[in-house]
Design an enzyme around this catalytic site. Sequence first.
Site, short mmCIF file in Angstrom:
data_model
loop_
_atom_site.label_atom_id
_atom_site.label_comp_id
_atom_site.label_asym_id
_atom_site.label_seq_id
_atom_site.Cartn_x
_atom_site.Cartn_y
_atom_site.Cartn_z
CB SER A 1 -0.91 0.01 1.23
OG SER A 1 -1.61 1.24 1.30
CG MET B 1 -12.31 -2.30 4.22
SD MET B 1 -10.67 -1.89 3.57
CE MET B 1 -9.89 -1.07 4.97
CG PHE C 1 -7.27 6.71 10.48
CD1 PHE C 1 -6.72 7.97 10.61
CD2 PHE C 1 -8.65 6.58 10.57
CE1 PHE C 1 -7.52 9.08 10.83
CE2 PHE C 1 -9.46 7.69 10.79
CZ PHE C 1 -8.89 8.94 10.92
N GLY C 2 -3.91 4.26 8.44
CA GLY C 2 -2.95 3.18 8.44
C GLY C 2 -2.52 2.81 9.83
N GLY C 3 -1.90 1.64 9.96
CA GLY C 3 -1.31 1.24 11.23
C GLY C 3 -2.26 0.69 12.27
N GLY D 1 -5.68 -4.28 5.85
CA GLY D 1 -5.67 -3.73 7.20
C GLY D 1 -5.04 -4.66 8.21
N GLY D 2 -3.93 -4.23 8.77
CA GLY D 2 -3.28 -5.03 9.80
C GLY D 2 -2.63 -6.30 9.29
N GLY E 1 0.71 -2.32 4.36
CA GLY E 1 1.27 -0.99 4.29
C GLY E 1 2.32 -0.74 5.34
CB SER E 2 2.01 0.14 8.93
OG SER E 2 1.10 1.20 8.75
#
Length: 220
Positions: free
Chosen positions: A9, A138, A144-146, A177-178, A198-199
């Site tokens: 991401s 999702m 929001f990321g993280g 997500g996560g 992503g994160s």
Amino acid sequence: MSVNKIAPSILAADYANFASELARIEETNAEYVHIDIMDGQFVPNISFGADVVASMRKHSKLVFDCHLMVVNPERYITSFAQAGADIMTIHVESTNHIHGALQKIKASGMKAGVVINPGTPVEALKPLLAIVDQVLIMTVNPGFGGQAFIEDCLDKVKAVSKLREELMLDFDIEVDGGVDNQTISSCKKAGANVFVAGSYLFKAKDLVSQVQTLREALND
């Protein structure tokens, strides 16, 4: 569409250096780059629009997996198709005309995806499964990321996977997500085959090695 795909991401990347970040992603041999579009209305944050995607396209041949977290996404279908998006995924919750919007996405030459939030039941997807190329579940609340992975969302992945089998349909199941090297195996077992991270990925300097940890987890 059972091949596993990793989708870094770019929302978690360095916004000031999208060209070099796309080059880093290409070095990992990831199948997609996931691009989150947020309008400040459907979700609180604002990210970027079709013009930025068009700029990115000049620097990459990766599959652009564009996830629109916007109100009335049908307004933007043409602009994202022209910008070079390959997949356009829109939320059931974002429009009163979800069926028509998905048809318009496909008519524009993009693959069509549909998303549900953690609080939306799988039943909302049933009338749409025959016309989509991808279903995104999702696994955090969008915007929001993280955030921490919501375990209960795995039941939705399982339910969609079961529907795909029962209805003899052919679409990818994506999770966002996560996702990390711990949660990705549970997502795969539940039936997902496209994994947005992503994160977890961009916190590491060596993106190639970090993506490899996901591939290893998928092969365990």
